[in-house]
Motif scaffolding. Structure first.
Motif, mmCIF file in Angstrom:
data_model
loop_
_atom_site.group_PDB
_atom_site.id
_atom_site.type_symbol
_atom_site.label_atom_id
_atom_site.label_comp_id
_atom_site.label_asym_id
_atom_site.label_seq_id
_atom_site.Cartn_x
_atom_site.Cartn_y
_atom_site.Cartn_z
ATOM 1 N N THR A 1 70.222 34.624 61.822
ATOM 2 C CA THR A 1 69.453 35.583 61.017
ATOM 3 C C THR A 1 68.162 35.998 61.707
ATOM 4 O O THR A 1 67.805 37.175 61.706
ATOM 5 N N SER B 1 76.655 39.197 53.872
ATOM 6 C CA SER B 1 76.810 40.548 54.428
ATOM 7 C C SER B 1 77.784 40.562 55.596
ATOM 8 O O SER B 1 78.691 41.405 55.653
ATOM 9 N N LEU C 1 68.543 38.869 63.913
ATOM 10 C CA LEU C 1 68.988 40.113 63.290
ATOM 11 C C LEU C 1 67.930 40.774 62.416
ATOM 12 O O LEU C 1 67.865 41.999 62.345
ATOM 13 N N ILE C 2 67.132 39.978 61.714
ATOM 14 C CA ILE C 2 66.150 40.495 60.760
ATOM 15 C C ILE C 2 64.751 40.274 61.334
ATOM 16 O O ILE C 2 64.336 39.137 61.546
ATOM 17 N N THR D 1 72.412 37.233 54.676
ATOM 18 C CA THR D 1 73.019 37.645 55.946
ATOM 19 C C THR D 1 74.426 37.081 56.073
ATOM 20 O O THR D 1 75.354 37.771 56.512
ATOM 21 N N MET E 1 67.162 34.903 53.189
ATOM 22 C CA MET E 1 67.696 35.884 54.140
ATOM 23 C C MET E 1 68.925 35.344 54.853
ATOM 24 O O MET E 1 69.858 36.100 55.142
ATOM 25 N N GLU E 2 68.964 34.045 55.109
ATOM 26 C CA GLU E 2 70.135 33.451 55.762
ATOM 27 C C GLU E 2 71.359 33.542 54.850
ATOM 28 O O GLU E 2 72.461 33.851 55.311
ATOM 29 N N ALA F 1 76.487 33.982 61.284
ATOM 30 C CA ALA F 1 75.434 34.960 60.986
ATOM 31 C C ALA F 1 74.214 34.278 60.375
ATOM 32 O O ALA F 1 73.075 34.613 60.724
#
Length: 167
Positions: free
Chosen positions: A76, A127, A79-80, A124, A120-121, A72
């Motif tokens: 990232t 998560s 996804l974002i 993510t 964010m990585e 993930a």
């Protein structure tokens, strides 16, 4: 928000007309950057025991969640919205049991030599690792709770180092 988060009020991903834009990092210096995030999956003690004993029907919950988190982090930008694709140097995902919860504590640390951060990585990775734990153990318990996903610390870049008060 732009800057260090110490009272600045401009958003870096909004253009002058309020339109979402990807930040231009072309002129930024390449620096070593890291970020660490964490999260928790709480569950019944019996569910935790089955996971730790390796008896979940879907297989190795912790190993699969670790791989899912790493994958993930690498995806990232898919996804974002507005995240830059990054050539990551290192992604580590750690999953530790905590009988006091009871449940599993998940942490991820991401490192890059680049022009933009990896917060964010790391978030993510945590998560998706937590979601994978839920998915693989939901036949045992549907009431598991994913919570407390947050950034613990980041280093590097123009804004410098930052650490959560709880890190």
């Amino acid at each position: 928000m732009a800057g260090t988060g110490k009272g600045t009020t401009t958003l870096t991903h909004l253009g002058v007309e309020g339109r979402a834009d990807m930040v231009d990092v072309g002129e930024k210096a390449i620096t070593e950057r890291t970020a660490t995030a964490s999260g928790v999956v709480t569950m019944e003690p019996e569910t935790l025991k089955i996971i730790l004993d390796g008896n979940a029907k879907k297989g190795d919950v912790i190993g699969t969640a670790r791989i899912a988190g790493i994958m993930a982090a690498k995806r990232t930008h898919d996804l974002i919205p507005l995240c830059h694709p990054l050539l990551l140097n290192k992604v580590s995902v750690d999953i530790e049991p905590d009988d006091a919860l009871p449940g599993l504590r998940v942490s991820a640390t991401v490192r890059v030599s680049g022009k933009t951060g990896v917060e964010m990585e790391a978030l993510t990775a945590v998560s998706v690792a937590c979601l994978t734990i839920y998915d693989m153990a939901k036949a045992l318990e549907k009431g598991m709770v994913i919570s407390d996903i947050r950034l613990l610390k980041k280093t590097g870049g123009k804004s410098g180092d930052w650490r959560s008060g709880e890190a």
